[in-house]
Design a protein around this motif. Structure first.
Motif, PDB file in Angstrom:
ATOM      1  N   PRO A  11       0.791  -1.248   0.000  1.00  0.00           N
ATOM      2  CA  PRO A  11       0.000   0.000   0.000  1.00  0.00           C
ATOM      3  C   PRO A  11       0.815   1.286   0.000  1.00  0.00           C
ATOM      4  CG  PRO A  11      -0.963  -1.599   1.494  1.00  0.00           C
ATOM      5  CD  PRO A  11       0.328  -2.192   1.045  1.00  0.00           C
ATOM      6  N   LEU A  12       1.815   1.399   0.875  1.00  0.00           N
ATOM      7  CA  LEU A  12       2.596   2.631   0.905  1.00  0.00           C
ATOM      8  C   LEU A  12       3.330   2.857  -0.417  1.00  0.00           C
ATOM      9  CD1 LEU A  12       4.182   2.591   4.493  1.00  0.00           C
ATOM     10  CD2 LEU A  12       2.314   4.037   3.656  1.00  0.00           C
ATOM     11  N   THR A  13       3.817   1.753  -1.004  1.00  0.00           N
ATOM     12  CA  THR A  13       4.521   1.868  -2.274  1.00  0.00           C
ATOM     13  C   THR A  13       3.561   2.254  -3.391  1.00  0.00           C
ATOM     14  OG1 THR A  13       6.078   0.172  -1.512  1.00  0.00           O
ATOM     15  CG2 THR A  13       6.062   0.678  -3.870  1.00  0.00           C
ATOM     16  N   LEU A  14       2.359   1.704  -3.370  1.00  0.00           N
ATOM     17  CA  LEU A  14       1.353   2.092  -4.358  1.00  0.00           C
ATOM     18  C   LEU A  14       1.048   3.584  -4.268  1.00  0.00           C
ATOM     19  CD1 LEU A  14      -1.266  -0.828  -4.270  1.00  0.00           C
ATOM     20  CD2 LEU A  14       0.191  -0.164  -6.191  1.00  0.00           C
ATOM     21  N   ALA A  15       0.918   4.070  -3.055  1.00  0.00           N
ATOM     22  CA  ALA A  15       0.633   5.496  -2.868  1.00  0.00           C
ATOM     23  C   ALA A  15       1.798   6.345  -3.368  1.00  0.00           C
ATOM     24  CB  ALA A  15       0.351   5.778  -1.394  1.00  0.00           C
ATOM     25  N   TRP A  16       3.020   5.889  -3.111  1.00  0.00           N
ATOM     26  CA  TRP A  16       4.212   6.602  -3.571  1.00  0.00           C
ATOM     27  C   TRP A  16       4.263   6.663  -5.095  1.00  0.00           C
ATOM     28  CZ3 TRP A  16       8.664   4.241  -5.936  1.00  0.00           C
ATOM     29  CH2 TRP A  16       9.772   5.080  -6.069  1.00  0.00           C
ATOM     30  N   VAL A  17       3.992   5.533  -5.728  1.00  0.00           N
ATOM     31  CA  VAL A  17       3.953   5.519  -7.194  1.00  0.00           C
ATOM     32  C   VAL A  17       2.900   6.489  -7.703  1.00  0.00           C
ATOM     33  CG1 VAL A  17       3.392   4.124  -9.223  1.00  0.00           C
ATOM     34  CG2 VAL A  17       4.820   3.149  -7.407  1.00  0.00           C
ATOM     35  N   GLY A  18       1.725   6.461  -7.072  1.00  0.00           N
ATOM     36  CA  GLY A  18       0.641   7.330  -7.504  1.00  0.00           C
ATOM     37  C   GLY A  18       1.014   8.800  -7.485  1.00  0.00           C
ATOM     38  N   ARG A  19       1.847   9.183  -6.547  1.00  0.00           N
ATOM     39  CA  ARG A  19       2.255  10.593  -6.459  1.00  0.00           C
ATOM     40  C   ARG A  19       3.199  11.001  -7.584  1.00  0.00           C
ATOM     41  NH1 ARG A  19       2.211   9.217  -0.876  1.00  0.00           N
ATOM     42  NH2 ARG A  19       4.478   8.911  -0.786  1.00  0.00           N
ATOM     43  N   HIS A  20       3.728  10.021  -8.309  1.00  0.00           N
ATOM     44  CA  HIS A  20       4.649  10.317  -9.403  1.00  0.00           C
ATOM     45  C   HIS A  20       4.025  10.075 -10.777  1.00  0.00           C
ATOM     46  CE1 HIS A  20       8.076  11.138  -6.811  1.00  0.00           C
ATOM     47  NE2 HIS A  20       7.683  10.116  -6.064  1.00  0.00           N
ATOM     48  N   LEU A  21       2.707   9.889 -10.804  1.00  0.00           N
ATOM     49  CA  LEU A  21       2.011   9.758 -12.077  1.00  0.00           C
ATOM     50  C   LEU A  21       1.514  11.121 -12.544  1.00  0.00           C
ATOM     51  CD1 LEU A  21      -0.115   6.547 -11.410  1.00  0.00           C
ATOM     52  CD2 LEU A  21       2.166   6.714 -12.456  1.00  0.00           C
ATOM     53  N   ASP A  22       1.224  11.220 -13.817  1.00  0.00           N
ATOM     54  CA  ASP A  22       0.666  12.463 -14.346  1.00  0.00           C
ATOM     55  C   ASP A  22      -0.773  12.633 -13.892  1.00  0.00           C
ATOM     56  OD1 ASP A  22       3.044  12.898 -15.658  1.00  0.00           O
ATOM     57  OD2 ASP A  22       2.362  12.006 -17.557  1.00  0.00           O
ATOM     58  N   ALA A  23      -1.262  13.832 -13.973  1.00  0.00           N
ATOM     59  CA  ALA A  23      -2.648  14.122 -13.579  1.00  0.00           C
ATOM     60  C   ALA A  23      -3.609  13.254 -14.387  1.00  0.00           C
ATOM     61  CB  ALA A  23      -2.949  15.601 -13.810  1.00  0.00           C
ATOM     62  N   GLY A  24      -4.554  12.662 -13.694  1.00  0.00           N
ATOM     63  CA  GLY A  24      -5.557  11.838 -14.355  1.00  0.00           C
ATOM     64  C   GLY A  24      -5.140  10.408 -14.595  1.00  0.00           C
ATOM     65  N   GLU A  25      -3.900  10.040 -14.247  1.00  0.00           N
ATOM     66  CA  GLU A  25      -3.450   8.665 -14.443  1.00  0.00           C
ATOM     67  C   GLU A  25      -3.710   7.821 -13.197  1.00  0.00           C
ATOM     68  OE1 GLU A  25       0.114   8.852 -17.720  1.00  0.00           O
ATOM     69  OE2 GLU A  25       0.686   8.902 -15.600  1.00  0.00           O
ATOM     70  N   ARG A  26      -3.796   6.508 -13.396  1.00  0.00           N
ATOM     71  CA  ARG A  26      -4.005   5.599 -12.271  1.00  0.00           C
ATOM     72  C   ARG A  26      -3.374   4.254 -12.595  1.00  0.00           C
ATOM     73  NH1 ARG A  26      -8.594   2.181 -13.006  1.00  0.00           N
ATOM     74  NH2 ARG A  26      -9.500   2.464 -15.087  1.00  0.00           N
ATOM     75  N   ILE A  27      -3.012   3.522 -11.551  1.00  0.00           N
ATOM     76  CA  ILE A  27      -2.471   2.173 -11.722  1.00  0.00           C
ATOM     77  C   ILE A  27      -3.648   1.221 -11.919  1.00  0.00           C
ATOM     78  CG2 ILE A  27      -1.060   0.347 -10.693  1.00  0.00           C
ATOM     79  CD1 ILE A  27       0.074   2.584  -8.828  1.00  0.00           C
ATOM     80  N   VAL A  28      -3.652   0.495 -13.026  1.00  0.00           N
ATOM     81  CA  VAL A  28      -4.761  -0.428 -13.276  1.00  0.00           C
ATOM     82  C   VAL A  28      -4.358  -1.895 -13.103  1.00  0.00           C
ATOM     83  CG1 VAL A  28      -5.951   1.173 -14.810  1.00  0.00           C
ATOM     84  CG2 VAL A  28      -4.313  -0.445 -15.780  1.00  0.00           C
TER      85      VAL A  28
END
Length: 319
Positions: A11-28
């Motif tokens: 979970p913490l790593t997923l959140a960290w990755v999410g903070r480095h994605l472009d606006a509107g992007e998500r991990i699917v």
């Protein structure tokens, strides 16, 4: 995100990755990548704002045995990827790094995903050896503004593991080679783990001779040292993976591609023997990923026999 797909990434790593994605992007989706020894690798499928997808790769050090080297490895890789951008060496682009696990559960690095795949089978090996040699020459031609740390070698004559049934006299003579001081050398930028498992290829199914390199990965140990050291390492891996003759062939291919090795045969022998003997300590860990990748015939014993034959060939070479 589907819960089952989220399991491989914490979970913490997923959140960290999410903070480095472009606006509107998500991990699917997250998929495991196999073949690594020191770190856990995941391919992340990223849904983009326009409805498409792109891919990233997440490296995390989770094994307690390798955690003590995680910070150095990730810091070195981040620095190498940054430095190599724009050099023509095909590497991933750095997205983010957390070498001390300040934000992730484990030390992690996020980078772009490169097309291509590792190729470990014997078909087309002659073509790939030439391509590997040319690529290594290009890596050694890189002139970094700031040199990485000096190379290190851990194997000593007393830590060598002699394979069962090997000629004790030959291995004792090989061990004596690395008891000598290291020869002088002209420094080069080194990968330090350049070998088929860390190179991606695009191989047309109908034309193995048309293979091309699409990426060089796993830059955890960039160093400054002799070109012979990188050449020796790739030679040893080729000998174990494809047979001793290919290990002996690689140095010639490197020179044919324009690379420059040590001037004397005794100096060249030192580096080749040093890396071959280092492989004696890692046969089990190296051969297991190869079997998982489909080379089921490469049992630990089979690889030990190839290593023994390679060391004997090195010690029997002229000069």
């Amino acid at each position: 995100m589907n819960h089952d797909d989220a399991v491989p990434v914490r979970p913490l790593t997923l959140a960290w990755v999410g903070r480095h994605l472009d606006a509107g992007e998500r991990i699917v989706k997250a998929e495991p990548l196999h073949g690594g020894i020191t770190a856990e690798m995941r391919r992340l499928i990223i849904g983009t704002r326009g409805g498409g997808t792109r891919e990233l790769v997440l490296r995390s050090y989770v094994d307690p045995f390798h955690l003590e080297n995680a910070e150095d490895g990730l810091t070195g890789e981040a620095g190498a990827l940054t430095m190599l951008a724009g050099t023509g060496v095909p590497t991933p682009s750095l997205v983010a790094v957390d070498p001390t696990a300040a934000q992730c559960e484990y030390p992690s690095l996020l980078m772009t995903h490169l097309a291509g795949r590792t190729v470990l089978d014997d078909t087309g090996v002659e073509t790939r050896v030439r391509l590997l040699a040319r690529q290594l020459v290009a890596i050694h031609a890189v002139c970094p503004a700031e040199r990485p740390r000096k190379y290190t070698t851990l194997t000593t004559a007393d830590t060598v593991v002699v394979p069962e049934g090997a000629d004790a006299a030959v291995w004792a003579a090989a061990a004596d080679v690395i008891r000598r001081p290291a020869p002088p050398y002209e420094g080069r930028f080194l990968h330090r783990d350049f070998q088929p498992g860390n190179v991606l290829f695009d191989v047309p199914p109908s034309n193995p001779e048309g293979a091309r390199i699409t990426g060089v990965i796993d830059w955890a140990g960039p160093s400054w040292g002799p070109a012979d050291l990188d050449v020796a390492h790739c030679s040893a891996v080729l000998a174990l993976l494809h047979g001793p003759a290919w290990g002996l062939r690689f140095a010639d291919a490197y020179e044919e591609a324009g690379g420059v090795l040590a001037a004397s045969e005794s100096e060249r022998l030192y580096w080749r023997v040093r890396d071959a003997l280092a492989a004696s300590e890692e046969v089990r860990s190296v051969s297991q990923p190869w079997r998982e990748a489909g080379r089921t015939e490469l049992t630990t014993r089979a690889v030990e026999e190839r290593l023994d034959a390679y060391v004997a060939a090195l010690m029997d070479a002229p000069g």
